[in-house]
Every structure is written in C-alpha cells, then in structure tokens.
Design a protein around this motif. Structure first.
Motif: not given
Length: 302
Positions: A84-94, A277-291
């Motif tokens: 669901l997160e990957r369907t959005s053009d922006t990184v969002s969520g909580t 491991a199942a959450a690592r591909t979430r855009p929100s998780v990946a974005a925070l890990v990258e920061v």
C-alpha cells in the motif's frame, strides 16, 4: 472466524516467550490485557488454545497449529502494508520507533529534522525503551524499527525474521577520576584489578560485555556500584568513587570532569537499526533507515 492482529501477535509471542507476563512486557500490555486477547482469540477460533499447567499456561495442539499460521498471517499483513505504501508517490504514513537513551539524545533530534525536511508527510513517533528490550519490541511488533546496541562479545540474537544493520561503531575508553593513575594515558584492562568499577546491572548485555573483555584480559572487575543511567555513572566518576567504560556518544550525555584513558584491548559497541525483514521494503521504513545511514556516514567522515 474473526480475529485481530493484536490477538494473533499475543499468541505468537507466547510461543516464543513462554509466559503471559513476558508477553505483556514485550507488547507493552498488562498481563490481564494479554489474557483478554488470548481468551477472545480462543472464542473466535472455537477451539481451546491454552491449557493451564500449575501456574503456567502452555499451548494445546490447536494453539500450536494456529500460532504457526499466525506468524505467516502477520507476515502477509506486513507485506500488504508495504504494498500500500508503494502505491503512493510520496513517502508517508506513521512509524513507531524504539530507541535507548543515548540514541534519543544524540541521534533522534538530527534524524527527525532531516525527515521533516525530506519527507514532510512521514510521521515518526518515538518510544524510549530499555536498551536490552529494543530487539524484542521489534520482534513483537510493538515498534516498526528500533535503534539498539550490539556488542561483538555479547551479540543480539540473530533471527531470520529480523534484520540488523550497523550504523555507528564506537570504541570504549575508560573514564577515571581526576588524579587517578597520573601520567597514564593508555591502560590495559589487565591492570585495572585494583580499581573500583561502576557498571549497570550485571545481567545486562552491556555489563556482560564488560565482564567478558575483562576476563579475557585476566582480570575480574571489582564492581562497587551498579548504576543503569549513564549520566549518573559519569557523575560518580567525577565524584571520584570509581571508573567506568565510556564512548564518545556516552560522554555527550553529561559533560563531566574526569580523565579518559585509551584501552589497550579492543572493546567496542555497534549502534544498529533493527527492523523486521518483512517491513524493510516499506518506503517509510527504508526512508528513515536511509536518513540514519546518512547520519552515520557523516559522523564517520568527520
């Protein structure tokens, strides 16, 4: 049959931890709350899932069977959230992030500032945890990811459902009171046997790591004070009552007047990010890990 993720997670955690009290601690519930979740799940399943053995409970055959499927169901749910997160053009969520005191003071403020600048639609909620509990909090789903500490001599358990990624690598020195060991700038742990030590509870990963490296050097620390709070430990060093290991991050928690001696023996800790491991591909998780990785890279380059 209708059940909730919270009910399934309580059942899965019971298979791993063995007691309702331990499940409650991992999930942040009361023991009564966990019992209510499990009772509701049992009613929904239509089969007895637990049986009491003395003062403990254990899973029935039906409970064991459902727990195995529950792990897969929770994994599928995590995959669905990521999709669901990957369907959005922006990184969002909580995101719910667990972290220990040093990380809260020295890493989180800068990380949140960068997240607001690069991903304004992403909401990060932080939860300070006892450092030895962050691994279990991620495994239990209480938080989406966490900053934790990994000691090479007493490593965090490696589980196939979790991923650990090292961010910072810190080497320990020894904080000693002013006037102690005058003229000494570097010391071997083998020569600390007569010193009074300040350590946290000896059952913690940190204290066990200290004991391990000291015993490898042939010395048993004389622990006179068991103090969990790092700032309090440094205050005691400043007061002249003992010595304690210290890293650069730890020194930032309380500006204190004491001497810092390099250690001959290698003794280090790793600040890691822990994520399912199942959450690592979430855009929100990946974005925070990258920061967080960017912060680590910046620190390494300084």
């Amino acid at each position: 049959m209708e059940w909730t993720s919270a009910q399934l997670r309580s059942l899965v955690e019971l298979t791993h931890r063995g007691t309702i009290t331990a499940v409650a601690e991992a999930l942040g519930y009361t023991p009564g709350g966990v019992s209510q979740q499990l009772n509701a799940l049992e009613r929904s399943a239509g089969h007895p899932l637990l049986r009491r053995v003395g003062r403990r409970v254990e899973l029935t055959d039906a409970g064991t069977a459902l727990a195995a499927h529950a792990e897969r169901m929770l994994g599928i749910e995590a995959d669905a959230v990521a999709a669901l997160e990957r369907t959005s053009d922006t990184v969002s969520g909580t995101l719910n992030v667990g972290l220990f005191a040093t990380a809260a003071a020295e890493i989180l403020p800068t990380a949140l500032s960068r997240v607001r600048a690069t991903h304004p639609a992403l909401v990060v909620r932080s939860h300070e945890l006892v450092v030895d509990d962050v691994h279990d909090a991620v495994a239990a789903g209480s938080v989406d990811l966490a900053l934790g500490l990994d000691y090479p001599d007493v490593p965090i358990p490696r589980e196939p459902t979790l991923r650990l990624e090292r961010l910072f690598r810190e080497r320990f020195s020894l904080a000693v009171p002013d006037g102690t060991l005058p003229g000494v700038r570097k010391i071997s742990l083998a020569h600390t046997g007569e010193l009074s030590w300040i350590l946290p509870d000896l059952t913690t990963h940190y204290a066990r790591a200290v004991l391990t490296v000291c015993r490898r050097a042939g010395v048993e620390p004389r622990v006179h004070h068991q103090v969990t709070d790092t700032a309090a430990s440094l205050a005691l060093v400043e007061a002249g009552v003992g010595v304690t290991p210290v890293t650069d991050f730890m020194r930032q928690l309380r500006p204190s007047r004491f001497r810092v001696l390099s250690l001959t023996e290698p003794f280090e800790r790793h600040i890691v990010v822990i994520v399912r491991a199942a959450a690592r591909t979430r855009p929100s998780v990946a974005a925070l890990v990258e920061v967080l990785r960017e912060l680590a890279d910046d620190a390494a380059s300084r």
